[in-house]
Each structure stands twice: as structure tokens, then as C-alpha cells.
Write a protein that holds these residues in place. Structure first.
Motif, PDB file in Angstrom:
ATOM      1  N   ILE A  64       0.915  -1.143   0.095  1.00 41.12           N
ATOM      2  CA  ILE A  64       0.024  -0.081   0.046  1.00 41.12           C
ATOM      3  C   ILE A  64       1.052   1.395   0.025  1.00 41.12           C
ATOM      4  CG2 ILE A  64      -1.848   1.275   1.128  1.00 41.12           C
ATOM      5  CD1 ILE A  64      -2.640  -1.442   2.725  1.00 41.12           C
ATOM      6  N   SER A  83     -11.700  -1.165   7.848  1.00 38.06           N
ATOM      7  CA  SER A  83     -10.862  -2.030   7.098  1.00 38.06           C
ATOM      8  C   SER A  83      -9.710  -2.415   8.219  1.00 38.06           C
ATOM      9  CB  SER A  83     -10.114  -1.083   6.153  1.00 38.06           C
ATOM     10  OG  SER A  83      -9.073  -1.918   5.388  1.00 38.06           O
ATOM     11  N   TYR A  84      -8.495  -3.061   7.913  1.00 39.46           N
ATOM     12  CA  TYR A  84      -7.531  -3.277   8.707  1.00 39.46           C
ATOM     13  C   TYR A  84      -7.096  -2.116   9.128  1.00 39.46           C
ATOM     14  CZ  TYR A  84      -3.646  -5.495  11.219  1.00 39.46           C
ATOM     15  OH  TYR A  84      -2.525  -5.656  12.100  1.00 39.46           O
ATOM     16  N   ALA A  86      -3.874  -1.107   8.711  1.00 40.82           N
ATOM     17  CA  ALA A  86      -2.880  -0.886   7.540  1.00 40.82           C
ATOM     18  C   ALA A  86      -3.448  -0.109   6.594  1.00 40.82           C
ATOM     19  CB  ALA A  86      -2.302  -2.252   6.880  1.00 40.82           C
ATOM     20  N   THR A 129     -11.001  -0.629   0.474  1.00 38.11           N
ATOM     21  CA  THR A 129     -10.851  -1.861   0.578  1.00 38.11           C
ATOM     22  C   THR A 129     -12.159  -2.703   0.245  1.00 38.11           C
ATOM     23  OG1 THR A 129      -9.638  -1.321   2.549  1.00 38.11           O
ATOM     24  CG2 THR A 129     -10.418  -3.636   2.673  1.00 38.11           C
ATOM     25  N   ASP A 155      -7.404  -1.593  -1.591  1.00 36.14           N
ATOM     26  CA  ASP A 155      -6.752  -2.571  -0.814  1.00 36.14           C
ATOM     27  C   ASP A 155      -7.347  -3.916  -0.993  1.00 36.14           C
ATOM     28  OD1 ASP A 155      -5.976  -4.107   1.321  1.00 36.14           O
ATOM     29  OD2 ASP A 155      -5.776  -2.719   2.807  1.00 36.14           O
ATOM     30  N   ALA A 157      -6.339  -6.947  -0.062  1.00 36.86           N
ATOM     31  CA  ALA A 157      -5.706  -7.951   0.968  1.00 36.86           C
ATOM     32  C   ALA A 157      -6.514  -9.204   0.959  1.00 36.86           C
ATOM     33  CB  ALA A 157      -5.575  -7.324   2.129  1.00 36.86           C
ATOM     34  N   HIS A 158      -7.912  -8.845   0.894  1.00 40.29           N
ATOM     35  CA  HIS A 158      -8.837  -9.767   1.183  1.00 40.29           C
ATOM     36  C   HIS A 158      -9.204 -10.619  -0.050  1.00 40.29           C
ATOM     37  CE1 HIS A 158     -10.472  -8.189   5.342  1.00 40.29           C
ATOM     38  NE2 HIS A 158      -9.135  -8.579   5.132  1.00 40.29           N
ATOM     39  N   SER A 179      -2.333  -8.841   0.079  1.00 45.14           N
ATOM     40  CA  SER A 179      -1.419  -9.262   1.186  1.00 45.14           C
ATOM     41  C   SER A 179      -1.343 -11.049   1.325  1.00 45.14           C
ATOM     42  CB  SER A 179      -2.173  -9.217   2.633  1.00 45.14           C
ATOM     43  OG  SER A 179      -1.280  -9.828   3.446  1.00 45.14           O
ATOM     44  N   HIS A 181      -0.223 -12.606   3.653  1.00 48.17           N
ATOM     45  CA  HIS A 181       0.118 -13.115   5.020  1.00 48.17           C
ATOM     46  C   HIS A 181      -0.326 -14.476   5.303  1.00 48.17           C
ATOM     47  CE1 HIS A 181      -0.592 -12.762   9.657  1.00 48.17           C
ATOM     48  NE2 HIS A 181       0.746 -12.339   9.581  1.00 48.17           N
ATOM     49  N   LYS A 184      -4.352 -15.053   5.374  1.00 50.39           N
ATOM     50  CA  LYS A 184      -4.902 -14.861   3.910  1.00 50.39           C
ATOM     51  C   LYS A 184      -5.285 -16.304   3.337  1.00 50.39           C
ATOM     52  CE  LYS A 184      -4.643 -10.446   4.790  1.00 50.39           C
ATOM     53  NZ  LYS A 184      -4.335  -9.676   6.132  1.00 50.39           N
ATOM     54  N   GLY A 191       4.140 -11.640   2.892  1.00 52.57           N
ATOM     55  CA  GLY A 191       4.199 -11.215   1.540  1.00 52.57           C
ATOM     56  C   GLY A 191       3.006 -10.416   1.055  1.00 52.57           C
ATOM     57  N   TYR A 310     -13.402  -8.447  13.805  1.00 50.72           N
ATOM     58  CA  TYR A 310     -12.606  -8.043  12.807  1.00 50.72           C
ATOM     59  C   TYR A 310     -13.687  -7.415  11.787  1.00 50.72           C
ATOM     60  CZ  TYR A 310      -8.851  -8.766   9.411  1.00 50.72           C
ATOM     61  OH  TYR A 310      -7.775  -8.898   8.166  1.00 50.72           O
ATOM     62  N   PHE A 311     -13.538  -5.872  11.781  1.00 47.10           N
ATOM     63  CA  PHE A 311     -12.700  -5.056  12.132  1.00 47.10           C
ATOM     64  C   PHE A 311     -13.340  -4.244  13.507  1.00 47.10           C
ATOM     65  CE2 PHE A 311     -12.237  -5.279   7.310  1.00 47.10           C
ATOM     66  CZ  PHE A 311     -11.026  -5.837   7.334  1.00 47.10           C
TER      67      PHE A 311
HETATM   68  C1  PLP Z   1      -3.837  -8.383   6.016  1.00 46.14           C
HETATM   69  C2  PLP Z   1      -4.424  -7.069   5.698  1.00 46.14           C
HETATM   70  C3  PLP Z   1      -3.252  -5.817   5.261  1.00 46.14           C
HETATM   71  C4  PLP Z   1      -1.686  -5.886   5.631  1.00 46.14           C
HETATM   72  O1  PLP Z   1      -1.389  -6.834   5.084  1.00 46.14           O
HETATM   73  P1  PLP Z   1       0.177  -7.473   5.587  1.00 46.14           P
HETATM   74  O2  PLP Z   1       0.514  -8.474   4.556  1.00 46.14           O
HETATM   75  O3  PLP Z   1      -0.108  -8.191   6.898  1.00 46.14           O
HETATM   76  O4  PLP Z   1       1.005  -6.120   5.913  1.00 46.14           O
HETATM   77  C5  PLP Z   1      -3.906  -4.597   4.818  1.00 46.14           C
HETATM   78  N1  PLP Z   1      -5.217  -4.512   4.481  1.00 46.14           N
HETATM   79  C6  PLP Z   1      -6.047  -5.261   4.879  1.00 46.14           C
HETATM   80  C7  PLP Z   1      -7.638  -5.186   4.694  1.00 46.14           C
HETATM   81  C8  PLP Z   1      -5.738  -6.631   5.509  1.00 46.14           C
HETATM   82  O5  PLP Z   1      -6.413  -7.592   5.657  1.00 46.14           O
END
Ligand code: PLP
Length: 362
Positions: A64, A83-84, A86, A129, A155, A157-158, A179, A181, A184, A191, A310-311
């Protein structure tokens, strides 16, 4: 004591498969700097996800931050409070100001009808997100962005493997970040990746994540270390071929949850649009009050089951933000939403037990 069930359980590929790749890394002597494994994972992901440009990154958060840098964003960035952390911390980290727009109660994503009212002459972008892999209103957001000359970052990530009308959700906006992680749906331990559809932007992203290097002795510009090690890439290479079965197994669990909770009107469940191919990344349930959520959570915890709020809290309440706005829908949802355990190999008996505890404690 009953076995512990967490909100998520990392899908571990066969250790032997991973060890084979580690041996190859050992033989090559190259542990990082976009070696053979990272390059292969990058190419495999590009074709798996059907996207033009994909740059692996250390994690989804640096992805991001690099996206914000690559688009040279300044001033205010319109974003979501649901959102998370991050998503919002990256905006602040990059020296920009997050301006929140409340979410829709229907899909928990940013409400496109409320975006225009938040645009000022300092707005440079929208960063939204795809919550729980449920796509944002991508067409409407693009129309607003085009009209006001704003950039769009998702974003995502999901949103691994999520599609709208068969098209990867990662192809919308100027940049999508993802993400990998361990929690996920697809992961490489740690990663992430930055996805774009534009050649010039992709080039900027590639040097931004590699110290700005143009060869060993020259620099295109400012950069950071956003690289991925060969070990993480190798783990990703082991997980990727299993995605169809990972998603199919999660789907079975989600359908079992749905069938067991269907008659319970005190629980609202996520609805996914007909034209969306989902990835079954999360199973959130929305309870009627925070009190009810706390009772359900305590009862599950007693049985050694650990769902996750969450969240929570709503990000407009982060202590380091200067202007505290009120986001009624995001605050109400974040106080009442609970993600239930969901993984690629969850026992049906466990899913049934979780539902029976919830129904007894509503
Ligand atoms: C997991 C997540 C992130 C961060 O990803 P990382 O790989 O843990 O740094 C960012 N935004 C959302 C919505 C996430 O769920």
C-alpha cells in the motif's frame, strides 16, 4: 479441554514439497533479490490472477505504501473506516491525511454515494478496501474518480481470486494491493503484491520497491526495500497449486454455516452480489448489539473457540488521528461484527458446534 479452534488456520503445504524448493535455493546460493523462486511466483501469480503487471512485495502493508508513492499522492486521501489498520496507517505513514467516508450497511465497503461530498481541492485519491473479499462499487467509484481527476487504489488484501463477471477484481482502479500474510486465503507466510495495468506505473513500482535501483550503480529515484525472500516465494509456490481445493473446502464450510444459521433472524450474514465469484475468505456474522456479541464471544471462548472482532475498532477512532469524525454505520458494524473460524480443513463437527453455541447464547 476441547482442542483450540482459532478464527483462521494457515494452510500448510507438504513439508517435503517445501524442502525440495529449499534445497534448490541452497544449491543456487541466492536467498533474495528477486531470484528464481520470486521470479517464478511473480509470473505464476500474474497468469493465475490474469493481471498485466504484478510486483511481489515483502507484505501487504508495504505494498500500500509503495502504491501511494508510485501515484505521487499528496494531501487528502478518501478512505474507509472499516478495514484493517494498515489501510489507514499507510496513508498517515506516507504523510497524507485520511478523510473517512462511511460504509454501506449492505456490503461493508465504502459508500460510493457519500464520496463526492468528501472531495475537496486537496483530495488526490480514493483508497478503498474490498472488505472480506466483497468488491467495492468499482464502476461507480471509477466514474467519480474520473470526473474529479482522482487516483484509485484498492486494498485487495482479502480479494485473492475474486472476480466480477469473470474479470479479476484486481484489475480495477489504478493500483490494487494484496497481502499474502499467513492468515490470508493465499499466503507465502509473509508477503504481498502490487498490481497495476499500466506499463509505466509498473516500472515505477518495480524500482520503488528495490531501493530505486537502476542497475547496481545507478538510481531512478527514491526507493525502499520491499523485496521478498526466496524462502517466502518458495512457500507461495507450494501453496498456489492448491488454491482450487483450498477455496472449495472453505466454500463447503461457509455453506454449512449458512445452512445452520439460516433461520436465525438475529444474525445478519454477508450477502455477495450474483455476478461476484467469491473466495470464502471470511465468515463474518453481524449481531444485534455489542452486548450480544460479547456474550457469544465469551461462550465460544469458554469452549476454546476463538472468533475475532474484525474489524474493530472503527478506524476513524484511531488515537493518532487529529480530527475525529463520526462514522455511524462503520462504528455500529464494527461493534457488532464477529468473524467465525474458517479454514481450508475445518471439521464439519466443529462448524456445527460453533453454530450451536452461538444459537444457545443469542
Ligand atoms: C492483512 C491486511 C493488510 C496488511 O497486510 P500485511 O501483509 O499483513 O502487511 C492490509 N489491509 C487489509 C484489509 C488486510 O486484511
Amino acid at each position: 479441554m476441547a482442542k483450540r479452534i482459532n478464527v483462521t488456520k494457515t494452510h500448510l503445504p507438504s513439508l517435503a514439497e517445501y524442502q525440495n524448493l529449499v534445497e534448490e535455493i541452497w544449491e543456487s546460493g541466492q536467498l533474495t533479490n528477486y531470484g528464481e523462486k520470486a521470479t517464478l511466483l511473480q509470473n505464476n501469480l500474474k497468469s493465475h490472477l490474469d493481471v498485466k503487471h504484478l510486483q511481489l512485495a515483502t507484505n501487504g502493508t508495504i505494498a500500500i505504501q509503495i502504491a501511494i508513492k508510485a501515484l505521487e499522492l499528496k494531501g487528502e486521501i478518501i478512505t474507509t473506516p472499516f478495514s484493517y489498520v494498515a489501510t489507514v496507517s499507510s496513508i498517515v505513514w506516507e504523510g497524507c491525511t485520511p478523510v473517512f467516508v462511511d460504509i454501506r450497511a449492505s456490503d461493508y465497503c465504502i459508500d460510493p454515494d457519500k464520496i463526492e461530498a468528501a472531495i475537496t481541492d486537496r483530495t488526490s485519491a480514493i483508497l478503498a478496501t474490498h472488505v472480506y473479499g466483497n468488491p467495492c462499487a468499482v464502476e461507480q467509484i471509477q466514474e467519480i474518480a474520473t470526473k474529479h481527476n482522482l487516483k484509485v487504489i484498492y486494498d485487495a488484501a482479502h480479494a485473492f481470486d475474486v472476480k466480477i463477471n469473470g474479470r479479476s477484481v484486481l484489475t480495477y482502479g489504478d493500483i490494487s494491493t494484496i497481502s499474502f500474510h499467513a492468515t490470508k486465503v493465499f499466503h507465502s507466510g509473509e508477503g504481498g503484491a502490487i498490481i497495476s495495468q499500466n506499463e509505466e506505473l509498473a516500472h515505477r513500482i518495480s524500482y520503488l520497491g528495490n531501493f530505486g535501483h537502476n542497475g547496481p550503480e545507478d538510481f531512478y529515484g527514491l526507493g525502499v526495500n520491499g523485496k521478498v525472500s526466496e524462502f517466502h516465494a518458495a512457500l507461495g509456490l507450494c501453496v498456489l497449486p492448491h488454491m482450487p481445493s483450498i477455496i472449495a473446502n472453505r466454500r463447503n464450510t461457509v455453506e454449512l454455516y449458512d445452512s445452520l444459521l439460516i433461520d436465525e433472524l438475529r444474525i445478519a450474514r454477508m450477502s455477495i452480489a450474483e455476478n461476484v465469484t467469491h473466495n470464502y475468505s471470511y465468515y463474518p456474522v453481524l449481531l444485534q448489539s455489542e452486548q450480544s456479541l460479547l456474550e457469544v464471544k465469551d461462550a465460544l471462548n469458554e469452549a476454546n473457540i476463538f472468533p475475532r472482532r474484525y474489524f474493530y475498532p472503527s478506524l476513524n477512532k484511531l488515537p493518532y488521528l487529529r480530527n475525529h469524525t463520526t462514522m455511524p454505520i462503520a462504528e455500529s458494524v464494527s461493534e457488532r461484527i464477529l468473524c467465525l473460524p474458517l479454514s481450508s480443513d475445518q471439521d464439519n463437527d466443529d462448524t456445527a458446534k460453533i453454530c450451536s453455541i452461538i444459537l444457545k447464547n443469542l
